[in-house]
Design a protein around this motif. Structure first.
Motif, PDB file in Angstrom:
ATOM      1  N   GLU A   1      -2.337   8.665   2.574  1.00 39.98           N
ATOM      2  CA  GLU A   1      -3.127   7.700   3.345  1.00 39.98           C
ATOM      3  C   GLU A   1      -4.464   8.305   3.810  1.00 39.98           C
ATOM      4  OE1 GLU A   1      -1.017   6.369   6.766  1.00 39.98           O
ATOM      5  OE2 GLU A   1      -2.437   4.757   7.210  1.00 39.98           O
TER       6      GLU A   1
ATOM      7  N   PRO B   1       0.817  -1.222   0.000  1.00 45.96           N
ATOM      8  CA  PRO B   1       0.000   0.000   0.000  1.00 45.96           C
ATOM      9  C   PRO B   1       0.850   1.271   0.000  1.00 45.96           C
ATOM     10  CG  PRO B   1      -0.572  -1.440   1.871  1.00 45.96           C
ATOM     11  CD  PRO B   1       0.546  -2.114   1.141  1.00 45.96           C
TER      12      PRO B   1
ATOM     13  N   LEU C   1      -5.013   6.554  14.277  1.00 48.83           N
ATOM     14  CA  LEU C   1      -5.706   6.641  12.987  1.00 48.83           C
ATOM     15  C   LEU C   1      -7.224   6.511  13.135  1.00 48.83           C
ATOM     16  CD1 LEU C   1      -3.305   4.345  10.884  1.00 48.83           C
ATOM     17  CD2 LEU C   1      -3.209   6.829  11.168  1.00 48.83           C
ATOM     18  N   TRP C   2      -7.934   7.025  12.149  1.00 48.83           N
ATOM     19  CA  TRP C   2      -9.395   6.870  12.000  1.00 48.83           C
ATOM     20  C   TRP C   2     -10.193   7.610  13.069  1.00 48.83           C
ATOM     21  CZ3 TRP C   2     -10.781   4.333   7.545  1.00 48.83           C
ATOM     22  CH2 TRP C   2      -9.821   3.479   6.982  1.00 48.83           C
TER      23      TRP C   2
ATOM     24  N   PHE D   1       0.447   6.268  -1.337  1.00 57.26           N
ATOM     25  CA  PHE D   1      -0.504   5.309  -0.779  1.00 57.26           C
ATOM     26  C   PHE D   1      -1.563   4.979  -1.837  1.00 57.26           C
ATOM     27  CE2 PHE D   1      -4.034   4.113   2.135  1.00 57.26           C
ATOM     28  CZ  PHE D   1      -3.367   3.162   2.887  1.00 57.26           C
TER      29      PHE D   1
ATOM     30  N   TRP E   1      -1.315  -6.735   2.615  1.00 55.90           N
ATOM     31  CA  TRP E   1      -2.438  -6.665   3.541  1.00 55.90           C
ATOM     32  C   TRP E   1      -3.685  -7.261   2.903  1.00 55.90           C
ATOM     33  CZ3 TRP E   1       1.441  -3.536   5.197  1.00 55.90           C
ATOM     34  CH2 TRP E   1       1.522  -3.278   6.565  1.00 55.90           C
TER      35      TRP E   1
ATOM     36  N   TRP F   1      -4.682   3.547  -1.892  1.00 58.25           N
ATOM     37  CA  TRP F   1      -6.143   3.515  -1.794  1.00 58.25           C
ATOM     38  C   TRP F   1      -6.841   4.632  -2.558  1.00 58.25           C
ATOM     39  CZ3 TRP F   1      -8.035   2.169   3.850  1.00 58.25           C
ATOM     40  CH2 TRP F   1      -7.388   1.021   4.292  1.00 58.25           C
TER      41      TRP F   1
ATOM     42  N   ASP G   1      -8.138   1.083  12.874  1.00 59.48           N
ATOM     43  CA  ASP G   1      -7.408   0.774  14.100  1.00 59.48           C
ATOM     44  C   ASP G   1      -7.873   1.429  15.415  1.00 59.48           C
ATOM     45  OD1 ASP G   1      -6.142  -0.163  11.852  1.00 59.48           O
ATOM     46  OD2 ASP G   1      -4.289   0.937  12.143  1.00 59.48           O
TER      47      ASP G   1
ATOM     48  N   TYR H   1       4.166   0.818   4.765  1.00 61.64           N
ATOM     49  CA  TYR H   1       3.471  -0.477   4.855  1.00 61.64           C
ATOM     50  C   TYR H   1       4.036  -1.460   3.824  1.00 61.64           C
ATOM     51  CZ  TYR H   1      -0.001   2.368   7.383  1.00 61.64           C
ATOM     52  OH  TYR H   1      -0.635   3.205   8.274  1.00 61.64           O
TER      53      TYR H   1
ATOM     54  N   GLY I   1      -9.889  -2.883  10.515  1.00 62.17           N
ATOM     55  CA  GLY I   1      -9.239  -2.097   9.463  1.00 62.17           C
ATOM     56  C   GLY I   1      -9.212  -0.622   9.842  1.00 62.17           C
TER      57      GLY I   1
ATOM     58  N   GLN J   1      -8.891  -9.286   8.664  1.00 57.17           N
ATOM     59  CA  GLN J   1      -9.367  -7.958   8.270  1.00 57.17           C
ATOM     60  C   GLN J   1     -10.728  -8.106   7.579  1.00 57.17           C
ATOM     61  OE1 GLN J   1      -6.374  -5.890   5.926  1.00 57.17           O
ATOM     62  NE2 GLN J   1      -6.097  -4.368   7.523  1.00 57.17           N
TER      63      GLN J   1
ATOM     64  N   TRP K   1      -7.264  -6.629   3.231  1.00 62.47           N
ATOM     65  CA  TRP K   1      -8.289  -5.830   2.539  1.00 62.47           C
ATOM     66  C   TRP K   1      -7.674  -4.867   1.550  1.00 62.47           C
ATOM     67  CZ3 TRP K   1     -11.988  -1.863   5.333  1.00 62.47           C
ATOM     68  CH2 TRP K   1     -11.266  -0.928   6.039  1.00 62.47           C
ATOM     69  N   ASP K   2      -6.420  -4.461   1.800  1.00 56.98           N
ATOM     70  CA  ASP K   2      -5.729  -3.618   0.805  1.00 56.98           C
ATOM     71  C   ASP K   2      -5.637  -4.358  -0.529  1.00 56.98           C
ATOM     72  OD1 ASP K   2      -4.781  -3.007   3.561  1.00 56.98           O
ATOM     73  OD2 ASP K   2      -3.716  -1.374   2.600  1.00 56.98           O
TER      74      ASP K   2
HETATM   75  C1  GLC Z   1      -3.440   0.828   8.566  1.00 60.19           C
HETATM   76  C2  GLC Z   1      -4.952   0.801   8.306  1.00 60.19           C
HETATM   77  C3  GLC Z   1      -5.368  -0.571   7.807  1.00 60.19           C
HETATM   78  C4  GLC Z   1      -4.556  -0.933   6.562  1.00 60.19           C
HETATM   79  C5  GLC Z   1      -3.058  -0.836   6.831  1.00 60.19           C
HETATM   80  C6  GLC Z   1      -2.226  -0.988   5.569  1.00 60.19           C
HETATM   81  O1  GLC Z   1      -3.128   0.026   9.635  1.00 60.19           O
HETATM   82  O2  GLC Z   1      -5.667   1.184   9.450  1.00 60.19           O
HETATM   83  O3  GLC Z   1      -6.732  -0.584   7.503  1.00 60.19           O
HETATM   84  O4  GLC Z   1      -4.877  -2.186   6.103  1.00 60.19           O
HETATM   85  O5  GLC Z   1      -2.751   0.429   7.394  1.00 60.19           O
HETATM   86  O6  GLC Z   1      -2.620  -0.068   4.596  1.00 60.19           O
END
Ligand code: GLC
Length: 426
Positions: free
Chosen positions: A392, A35, A348-349, A407, A44, A409, A175, A40, A173, A117, A46-47
Motif C-alpha cells: 500500500e 485493492p 495514513l498519508w 495492493f 472503491w 495501486w 485520510d 480492503y 482519498g 472520492q 478512485w481505486d
Molecule cells: C485507504 C486510502 C484510500 C483508498 C482506500 C482503499 O483508505 O486512503 O484512498 O481508496 O484505502 O484502497
C-alpha cells in the motif's frame, strides 16, 4: 525485473483480486477489483479508476469496461455514487465504515457509502474510449457521468465559484493528510489517538446529520476545498469535454468552461505566489492551510497553469532536498513538516511514499522540462516493487513495504511504462 515481468505480475495481481458474480437481492451483475482482499474488500471509487488505467495499459479493455459498469450500477437517481460499494462484503467491520454510510435497514443488501472520492471516472472512461473507440460504451456511460458531474456541481460547489468542497477527510482519498489538522483542531504534529478521534468525530457528525449537505455546510465543522480533489476534478471536466466531443454532444463547451472556472478559482483562492504553492482552503473566509504536502504542486499537471508557476512549484518544493527528495520519492508529507512520520502507522498519508503521486505527475514532468526528475520517480517505483513488492505504501528512505499486502495501486507503473515508451518514440 524487466518491464515484461512487471506487467505480468501486475496482471496476475489484478486477476487474483477480481471479484465478480450476480447479486440476487438487487438482480445485478458486478465485477470489481478489490485493492487488497484482506484489508480492503469493497469496491472503491478512485481505486476503480486506477484499475481502469492499469487494465488499459495491459490491454484488457473488457475487464476495464466491466469495472466501470459496476461502479455506476448502484448510481442514485440524482447522480450520486458513493466512495465504497459493498457488493459481496456487505457487513461492515469497522466503526468508520459504518458511519460513512447513511443508516441502512438491511445491511446484507449491496449498497454504497454516503461520501465521495476524487472524481476520476470521466478520465477512466475516456481512457477506455481512446483505446477501443467503442461508441456503445460512450452512449452508455456518458449520461451516467453527466448525472454524476451534475450531482457534484449542485451539491458540493457550495459557493458557486466552481470549487468543490469535501465534508470528510476520507473524501480526499488521503485520510489523515496533515493539512486537515488545523480544521480538526488537532495540534499539528505527529499523529496520535486524539487525531483519530477528531477524524472519526467528523464522520459521526455527518452520520448524525444523516448526510444532509445543507445542514453539514451550515454547521461548518469540516468543509474543505482540497487542492488534490479539485485538480482531479478539473482533469475530469476536461475529460468530460472530450467524451462529449467524441459523442458530438454540444455540452463539450460547458465542461470546458467549467474547467476554466475551477482553474481560475484555484489560482485566485489557493495559490500563494511567494510560496509557489497551492494550499487547501477552508471556512467561510477560505483560509489557506499553509502545510507543505505533495498536493501543493498537483496543479502543475493542469494545461492552463503557466509554465513559470509550474517551474517555481517544482524547483522550490518537489526538487527541494529538505522537503521531498528522498531515496524513494515522493513522500506524502514534506520532511520538514512537524507531522512527518515515515514509518508504518494507522494514520495514513503523513510521510510514507504512495506511488500515486509519482504516477500523477509523471507525464507532466517529462513534458514540462523535468525529464531527469521524471526518470527518478519512475526508477523509484521500479526499485520499490523489486524490493518490497506490491504494497500500500513504502518507507521513503529505506523502501520497506507497509500497510495492505497484494495492493493494486503499484500496478500503475504499467501506465508509466507506456507513457515512457510513447514519449521516447516521439
Ligand atoms: C485507504 C486510502 C484510500 C483508498 C482506500 C482503499 O483508505 O486512503 O484512498 O481508496 O484505502 O484502497
Amino acid at each position: 525485473m524487466t518491464d515484461e515481468e512487471i506487467r505480468q505480475k501486475t496482471k496476475n495481481l489484478l486477476i487474483a483480486n477480481t471479484r465478480q458474480g450476480h447479486n440476487v437481492e438487487i438482480e445485478k451483475d458486478y465485477c470489481y477489483i478489490s485493492p487488497s482482499p484482506s484489508t480492503y474488500p469493497y469496491q472503491w471509487f478512485w481505486d476503480t479508476c486506477f484499475h481502469v488505467f492499469i487494465l488499459c495499459a495491459l490491454g484488457d479493455y473488457d475487464l476495464a469496461k466491466r469495472n466501470m459498469e459496476s461502479l455506476f450500477t448502484m448510481q442514485l437517481e440524482d447522480g450520486f455514487v458513493g466512495h465504497m460499494l459493498f457488493w459481496e462484503s456487505t457487513f461492515v467491520n469497522h466503526v468508520l465504515t459504518f458511519v460513512q454510510s447513511k443508516p441502512h435497514p438491511r445491511v446484507y443488501i449491496p449498497h454504497m457509502s454516503s461520501i465521495i472520492q476524487p472524481p476520476l471516472a470521466a478520465q477512466a472512461a475516456l481512457r477506455i474510449y481512446e483505446h477501443t473507440k467503442d461508441k456503445n460504451l460512450l452512449s452508455e456511460i456518458l449520461p451516467k457521468l453527466k448525472r454524476y458531474h451534475w450531482w457534484l456541481r449542485v451539491n458540493r460547489d457550495f459557493e458557486g465559484n466552481g470549487l468543490l468542497s469535501i465534508i470528510s477527510p476520507f473524501e480526499s482519498g488521503m485520510d489523515f493528510k496533515p493539512s486537515f489538522d488545523e480544521v480538526l483542531n488537532f495540534k499539528h504534529g505527529i499523529a496520535n489517538e486524539l487525531l483519530f478521534e477528531d477524524v472519526l468525530w467528523v464522520d459521526v457528525r455527518n452520520f448524525l446529520n444523516n448526510y444532509d449537505l445543507k445542514k453539514i455546510y451550515k454547521e461548518n465543522y469540516f468543509i474543505v476545498k482540497e487542492v488534490g480533489f479539485n485538480t482531479f476534478y478539473t482533469l475530469d471536466l476536461l475529460a468530460m469535454a472530450q467524451l462529449c466531443k467524441a459523442d458530438q454532444d454540444q455540452e463539450e463547451l460547458l465542461y470546458k468552461k467549467l474547467a476554466k472556472k475551477v482553474t481560475d478559482s484555484m489560482r485566485d483562492l489557493m495559490y500563494d505566489e511567494e510560496e509557489a504553492a497551492y494550499f487547501d482552503i477552508y471556512g467561510n473566509d477560505n483560509k489557506k492551510i499553509r502545510i507543505i504536502t505533495p498536493t501543493i504542486f498537483f496543479p502543475a499537471v493542469l494545461p492552463d497553469i503557466p509554465l513559470s508557476s509550474v517551474r517555481s512549484m517544482i524547483d522550490r518544493h518537489l526538487a527541494n532536498t529538505k522537503e521531498f527528495v528522498t531515496n524513494y520519492p515522493i513522500p506524502s508529507d514534506s520532511m520538514d513538516d512537524p507531522a512527518f512520520q515515515p514509518n508504518e502507522a494507522i494514520y495514513l498519508w503523513r510521510g510514507p511514499t504512495w506511488i500515486i503521486f509519482n504516477w500523477m505527475l509523471y507525464r507532466s514532468l517529462l513534458t514540462k522540462g523535468y525529464e531527469k526528475f521524471g526518470e527518478r520517480i519512475y526508477q523509484s517505483m521500479h526499485r520499490l516493487i523489486e524490493k518490497s513488492g506490491f504494497r500500500e505504501y513504502y518507507n521513503p528512505f529505506t523502501g520497506e513495504g507497509y500497510g495492505a499486502k497484494n495492493f493494486t495501486w503499484s500496478g500503475l507503473i504499467v501506465d508509466m511504462i507506456n507513457i515512457r515508451r510513447e514519449l521516447n518514440s516521439t
